[in-house]
Scaffold this motif. Sequence first.
Motif, short mmCIF file in Angstrom:
data_model
loop_
_atom_site.label_atom_id
_atom_site.label_comp_id
_atom_site.label_asym_id
_atom_site.label_seq_id
_atom_site.Cartn_x
_atom_site.Cartn_y
_atom_site.Cartn_z
N PHE A 115 0.91 -1.15 0.14
CA PHE A 115 0.01 -0.05 0.06
C PHE A 115 0.72 1.23 0.10
N GLY A 116 2.03 1.03 0.21
CA GLY A 116 3.03 2.40 0.12
C GLY A 116 3.00 3.10 1.54
N ALA A 117 3.94 3.94 1.53
CA ALA A 117 4.43 4.57 2.65
C ALA A 117 3.37 5.65 3.05
N SER A 118 2.79 6.29 2.02
CA SER A 118 1.90 7.29 2.08
C SER A 118 0.66 6.79 2.92
N ARG A 119 0.03 5.60 2.72
CA ARG A 119 -1.15 5.19 3.40
C ARG A 119 -0.84 4.33 4.52
N VAL A 120 0.38 3.70 4.61
CA VAL A 120 0.57 3.19 5.90
C VAL A 120 1.57 3.99 6.68
N ARG A 121 1.39 4.52 7.60
CA ARG A 121 2.22 5.41 8.17
C ARG A 121 2.57 5.00 9.61
N PHE A 122 4.09 4.93 9.69
CA PHE A 122 4.73 4.66 10.85
C PHE A 122 4.68 6.30 11.53
N THR A 123 4.28 6.08 12.79
CA THR A 123 4.32 7.30 13.53
C THR A 123 5.16 7.33 14.57
N PRO A 124 5.64 8.72 15.12
CA PRO A 124 6.16 8.64 16.41
C PRO A 124 5.14 8.26 17.73
N ILE A 125 5.64 7.91 18.57
CA ILE A 125 4.98 7.25 19.89
C ILE A 125 4.26 8.68 20.58
N SER A 126 3.21 9.14 19.65
CA SER A 126 2.41 10.25 20.14
C SER A 126 0.84 10.19 20.21
N GLU A 127 0.36 9.39 20.94
CA GLU A 127 -1.09 8.75 20.94
C GLU A 127 -1.83 10.16 20.72
N ALA A 128 -1.71 11.29 21.60
CA ALA A 128 -2.66 12.17 21.34
C ALA A 128 -3.08 12.67 20.10
N VAL A 129 -1.63 13.05 19.37
CA VAL A 129 -1.90 13.86 17.96
C VAL A 129 -2.20 12.61 17.04
N LEU A 130 -1.99 11.36 17.21
CA LEU A 130 -2.29 10.09 16.65
C LEU A 130 -3.67 10.06 16.52
N THR A 131 -4.39 10.18 17.51
CA THR A 131 -5.84 10.11 17.84
C THR A 131 -6.64 11.26 17.06
N GLY A 132 -5.93 12.25 17.37
CA GLY A 132 -6.75 13.54 16.81
C GLY A 132 -6.44 13.48 15.52
N MET A 133 -5.32 13.14 14.90
CA MET A 133 -5.15 13.29 13.33
C MET A 133 -6.20 12.21 12.91
N GLY A 134 -6.46 11.13 13.53
CA GLY A 134 -7.37 10.30 12.81
C GLY A 134 -8.61 10.90 12.69
N LEU A 135 -9.12 11.66 13.74
CA LEU A 135 -10.32 12.32 13.93
C LEU A 135 -10.42 13.50 12.61
N GLY A 136 -9.23 14.30 12.76
CA GLY A 136 -9.30 15.30 11.80
C GLY A 136 -9.33 14.79 10.48
N ALA A 137 -8.59 14.01 10.07
CA ALA A 137 -8.35 13.57 8.62
C ALA A 137 -9.75 12.78 8.31
N ALA A 138 -10.50 12.23 9.12
CA ALA A 138 -11.89 11.73 8.89
C ALA A 138 -12.71 12.85 8.61
N GLY A 139 -12.70 13.75 9.41
CA GLY A 139 -13.69 14.94 8.96
C GLY A 139 -13.54 15.51 7.57
N CYS A 140 -12.19 15.33 7.11
CA CYS A 140 -11.86 15.93 5.84
C CYS A 140 -11.75 14.80 4.61
N GLY A 141 -12.72 13.57 4.79
CA GLY A 141 -12.78 12.73 3.78
C GLY A 141 -11.76 11.56 3.74
#
Lengths: 327, 322
Positions: A39-65
């Motif tokens: 699936f490539g690195a743009s769709r499978v994202r290795f993240t820093p250990i940053s649960e708050a931003v990870l959780t909020g990013m999922g939400l924010g991206a979901a609100g944008c399609g």
Amino acid sequence: MREISFQTALDEAVAEEMRRDPRVITLGTDFTGNPVKEFGASRVRFTPISEAVLTGMGLGAAGCGVRPIVNWRMVTFSFVAMDQVVNQASKIRYMFGGQADFPVTYRCSTGGGIGLAAQHSQSPYSMWMHLAGLKIVLPSTPADAKGLLKSAIRDNNPVVSFECSRLATLTGPVPDGDHLVPLGVADVKRTGTDVTLVGLAYYVRESLAVADELAREGISVEVVDPRTLVPMDVETLRESVQKTGRLVVVDEAPATCSAASEIAALIVEDRDTFRALKAPVRRVCAMPVPVPYSPPLEQAALPSRLDIKAAVYDVLKESVRGEWRPA
Amino acid sequence: MTLDKPRLVQMLRTMIMIREFDERAIQLRLAGKIYGAVHPYVGQEAVAVGVCTPLAVTDRVTSNHRGHGHCIAKGADIRRMMAELFGRVDGYCKGKGGSMHIADFAVGMLGANGIVGGGLPIACGAALAAQLEGRGAVTVCFFGDGAVAEGEFHESMNIAGLWKLPIVFVCENNQYAANNAIGAQHPRIDIAGHAAPYDMPGVVVDGNDVLAVHAATEEAVARARRGAGPSLLECQTYRWHFHAMRAACPPETRPAEEIARWKAGDPIARLEQEMVARALLSADELRALRQRVTTDLDDAVAFAEASPFPDPKDLMADMFAE
């Protein structure tokens, strides 16, 4: 039917949904297998250990399609993101008057029994149930794990997928093809007439094992797996208890304010189901302590088959009407 | 973007509208016409307007508890904002959100937020979506100096720098985190200095100079659009009123001399003077402009008051999408 592990079933669910819908992406600190290859690195994202931003990013991206799958790995780590779960994800759609949808899936392992001690052996799904605004799935078999996770990814709301650690390597039959299990539909895993055993996750298996043993004693146990905690399939649960008249709920979270408590309340507050009850409702849950490390202590903290069996005997003995006799 | 006369008049008008909207909100709250809490944006208008002017409707912003100015600057309809404050069905959130949760997804306003720092991760998600879309859209994240002490700020800055997300972090340093002065919040007062470790430019801007804010934002937005990654703008400004009010305005605890000094640098007066000096605005035009703002606000209040309250039977609507 082919047999695959619970973990393999979950991996298949993600891969199939990513193949099906290019908007699905996955974020986490690690992944099983090598999904980047397909699936490539743009769709499978290795993240820093940053649960708050990870959780909020999922939400924010979901609100944008986008349709993100955020993998907390262990539910323990989600607590670092409490603001984003409690204040944001569970409320964002409602408090904005339904202007946008937030199709994000949060995944985590849950439960004890594998020697990971207090922090990494928790089963806090009732905390999330309490929030109102999150859907919650809790599968007990590889087939349900795959089918529920695929439905969660396709759902247009934040869904939390609790994936029981003790089930990860266990195998079971999983249908080929696009196997979906709808959210909010319980499954009667075994039919019976004397007692309803409602098990959650690992304790569905344990309940089935106990039901086998009790069948040899002439006790007919029905085992019901809610599979989805929000929305809860209360009709199936009540129907079963109306038939058997007795309920034991089994889970590895401590009893206080638990999913088991909620199920017990949903049973007794319904007039027809209450009328059908022949004995007090019982909960078989973990002891109210942090799960300890040493095996004898951990086993003492979590429910055992003996505990389940004892509770079944109790509800048969404690019958307030219609004394029970072996068939 | 050239700031020609129509554009400058528009910016001035929006700044005046933002100020008068919140002055009106204070009066409405004191009169018991609206409920809950009001966090006035008065004094900080140059930041919202300077930042939002270079943005397209496809660009997105997230906001905080002091969000009315961000909504107006991003193009939200003041009638629907006012109806939301009144708790009516024609409000942006059908009366379910109120002052602290106004959003207008249609204009890229992804929501005010009652949690200090809570909007930063969501903004990063919007920026990630834009990066995946690849159409050059940018996300702006508004937050205050108080949020810089939150973990969510640092997590967001870190991942935005790492992934070169198309985002502009706009810190409105209004000198106070709720009622506590900035010097009591941070060991070193250097918010822009947080940019370097996260591999992005950090720029200190005179947040009461709308033209300076505009210029700094244009540069940061251009950088984000071309894929070069995020920026941090520290816009230094001042909150003229209290942090928050409910039924009454809380007593002032800040030094009178400090308040007077910042009010002398009123961002609206500065733009007016600049425009008059450049012969872009006459006294008559200014009077007409201010009159129009008052009329529009009267209209918004009338719209809100005419809108029905939500029906309790709709309490559970909007919980889950189909």
